[in-house]
Write a protein that holds these residues in place. Structure first.
Motif, PDB file in Angstrom:
ATOM      1  N   ARG A   1      -3.660   1.813  27.365  1.00 17.64           N
ATOM      2  CA  ARG A   1      -2.935   1.399  26.158  1.00 17.64           C
ATOM      3  C   ARG A   1      -1.440   1.690  26.304  1.00 17.64           C
ATOM      4  O   ARG A   1      -0.602   0.835  26.002  1.00 17.64           O
ATOM      5  N   GLY A   2      -1.093   2.895  26.758  1.00 16.27           N
ATOM      6  CA  GLY A   2       0.315   3.249  26.929  1.00 16.27           C
ATOM      7  C   GLY A   2       0.984   2.423  28.008  1.00 16.27           C
ATOM      8  O   GLY A   2       2.144   2.015  27.877  1.00 16.27           O
TER       9      GLY A   2
ATOM     10  N   HIS B   1      -2.786  -6.176  21.995  1.00 16.96           N
ATOM     11  CA  HIS B   1      -3.161  -6.002  23.403  1.00 16.96           C
ATOM     12  C   HIS B   1      -3.859  -4.674  23.664  1.00 16.96           C
ATOM     13  O   HIS B   1      -4.499  -4.503  24.705  1.00 16.96           O
ATOM     14  N   ALA B   2      -3.746  -3.721  22.736  1.00 14.63           N
ATOM     15  CA  ALA B   2      -4.334  -2.400  22.936  1.00 14.63           C
ATOM     16  C   ALA B   2      -5.824  -2.360  22.592  1.00 14.63           C
ATOM     17  O   ALA B   2      -6.457  -1.320  22.755  1.00 14.63           O
ATOM     18  N   TYR B   3      -6.384  -3.481  22.153  1.00 14.58           N
ATOM     19  CA  TYR B   3      -7.765  -3.501  21.694  1.00 14.58           C
ATOM     20  C   TYR B   3      -8.623  -4.423  22.560  1.00 14.58           C
ATOM     21  O   TYR B   3      -8.149  -5.448  23.061  1.00 14.58           O
ATOM     22  N   THR B   4      -9.887  -4.050  22.699  1.00 16.93           N
ATOM     23  CA  THR B   4     -10.832  -4.870  23.454  1.00 16.93           C
ATOM     24  C   THR B   4     -12.103  -5.050  22.628  1.00 16.93           C
ATOM     25  O   THR B   4     -12.443  -4.212  21.788  1.00 16.93           O
ATOM     26  N   VAL B   5     -12.782  -6.133  22.897  1.00 19.21           N
ATOM     27  CA  VAL B   5     -14.031  -6.415  22.181  1.00 19.21           C
ATOM     28  C   VAL B   5     -15.038  -5.287  22.416  1.00 19.21           C
ATOM     29  O   VAL B   5     -15.235  -4.831  23.544  1.00 19.21           O
ATOM     30  N   GLY B   6     -15.662  -4.832  21.327  1.00 19.30           N
ATOM     31  CA  GLY B   6     -16.636  -3.755  21.408  1.00 19.30           C
ATOM     32  C   GLY B   6     -16.054  -2.388  21.091  1.00 19.30           C
ATOM     33  O   GLY B   6     -16.791  -1.413  20.930  1.00 19.30           O
TER      34      GLY B   6
END
Length: 373
Positions: A207-208, A236-241
């Protein structure tokens, strides 16, 4: 046969190179310098392709008794793997950089250079098998030890690349046996920890790392019906699940936790919902390839198994190649039971028995639990 052994500095590639020599091949070892920071040091099992890995590979080559070189592929790696990784996340997808590295570096750029220099094959320390048919055609199969099987990350290989690939560890029953063999050969990497995580993000802070390159921008976290339930500092810092780190200000009406269901970079929105909404009834990708011969008529549905992560269990499915509304084609896979947590950008590898038939980069998914409007 002249064989170029790709030596990462780990125990697997060192033993693979030694076995290629034992098999009577004329072997040359090469380490790929993939980092633009040659002074980078390894931290435990995090990272790879560092200066320490290069020195470990050099010592292994000396112990085996083969010539050793370092090839600078850092520019190609930055363009084809790192930049692709950033672009995929920016587009709301979840990429697999190991797949891209195998596809574009180890079995494209490296193999291309090896063939130009007169080598017949590239040997790596991957745990996978190549089966040659009576007609000389080659198929990619799972390794003997399923617990260590790495055929998934090799699913991007084409028939031409398989024709020049060599995996000396294919029939090895366990990693412990490889380490014992390395120790018996006097290789100092015998007990070296396996590398994991993303090699170009050795501290594990994806993420960073992305925030430094993509930037941050406040956006909404919404339910599937559009209700705003929170905010974030960059989609952009997030993903499915994903469940952790959502920082939603109030609980769902039913009190159950929410999970990321979709990332929409165009409007910087993260969509969340219940866990059951992560179940996927269909997935498809236009960027697909066959690892060897394709089905006689891939437009006809065929039984297979699909695997969406390197260490996931394969799931029975039916697949076919279908036309898209834009005039192209895509590989469509329908699992027998819904698969949980499939994200665009991931790679779906299709198997028939132990054989890797092909793969696609997932472009779209169909939820088994439609949203209620």
């Amino acid at each position: 046969m002249r064989v170029l052994a790709a030596m990462s500095g780990g125990v697997d590639s060192a033993v693979a190179a030694a076995r290629a020599v034992d098999a009577g091949h004329d072997v040359v070892g090469v380490h790929l310098a993939l980092s633009r920071m040659p002074g980078t040091l390894r931290t435990g099992s995090r990272g790879c392709c560092t200066i320490e890995d290069s020195m470990d590979a050099q010592r292994a080559a000396a112990a085996i008794g083969i010539p050793y070189y370092v090839w600078d592929f850092s520019e190609r790696f930055a363009e084809d793997v790192v930049d692709d990784f950033v672009a995929e996340y920016s587009a709301g997808r979840t990429p697999n950089p190991c797949m891209r590295c195998n596809e574009r570096i180890k079995f494209a750029a490296l193999l291309e250079k090896a063939l130009a220099l007169g080598f017949d094959a590239v040997a790596t320390g991957h745990y996978a098998s190549i089966v040659t048919g009576a007609d000389g055609s080659r198929e990619l199969h799972r390794a003997a030890a399923w617990a260590k099987d790495q055929s998934y990350v090799l699913g991007v290989l084409t028939a031409e690349q398989l024709a020049h690939a060599m995996f000396p560890l294919a029939a090895t029953p366990s990693k412990a046996e490889v380490r014992a063999e390395a120790a018996a050969r006097g290789l100092t990497v015998a007990q070296k920890p396996d590398s994991h995580d993303i090699c170009f993000i050795p501290d594990g802070d994806t993420r960073g790392w992305l925030a430094d390159r993509v930037g941050t921008a406040t956006g909404d976290i919404v339910e599937r019906d559009g209700t705003v339930v929170g905010s974030h500092e960059g989609a952009h810092a997030y993903t499915v699940g994903q469940r952790r780190g959502l920082a939603i200000g109030h609980p769902a009406p039913d009190g159950r936790p929410r999970f990321v269901l979709e990332v929409r970079p165009k409007d910087n929105t993260v969509v969340v919902g219940p866990k059951e909404a992560l179940a996927i009834a269909e997935l498809a990708g236009a960027r697909f390839t066959w690892a060897g011969a394709a089905p006689a008529d891939p437009t006809l549905p065929f039984d297979c198994e699909v695997q969406i992560r390197a260490h996931a269990d394969p799931v029975p499915a039916v697949a076919r190649v279908a036309a898209t509304p834009t005039g192209g084609t895509e590989l469509v896979v329908t699992p027998a039971e819904p698969i949980v947590g499939v994200a665009p950008g991931q790679t779906a590898v299709v198997y028939v028995g132990t054989r890797v038939l092909g793969q696609c980069t997932i472009d779209r998914t169909v939820s088994a639990v439609p949203a209620v409007r």
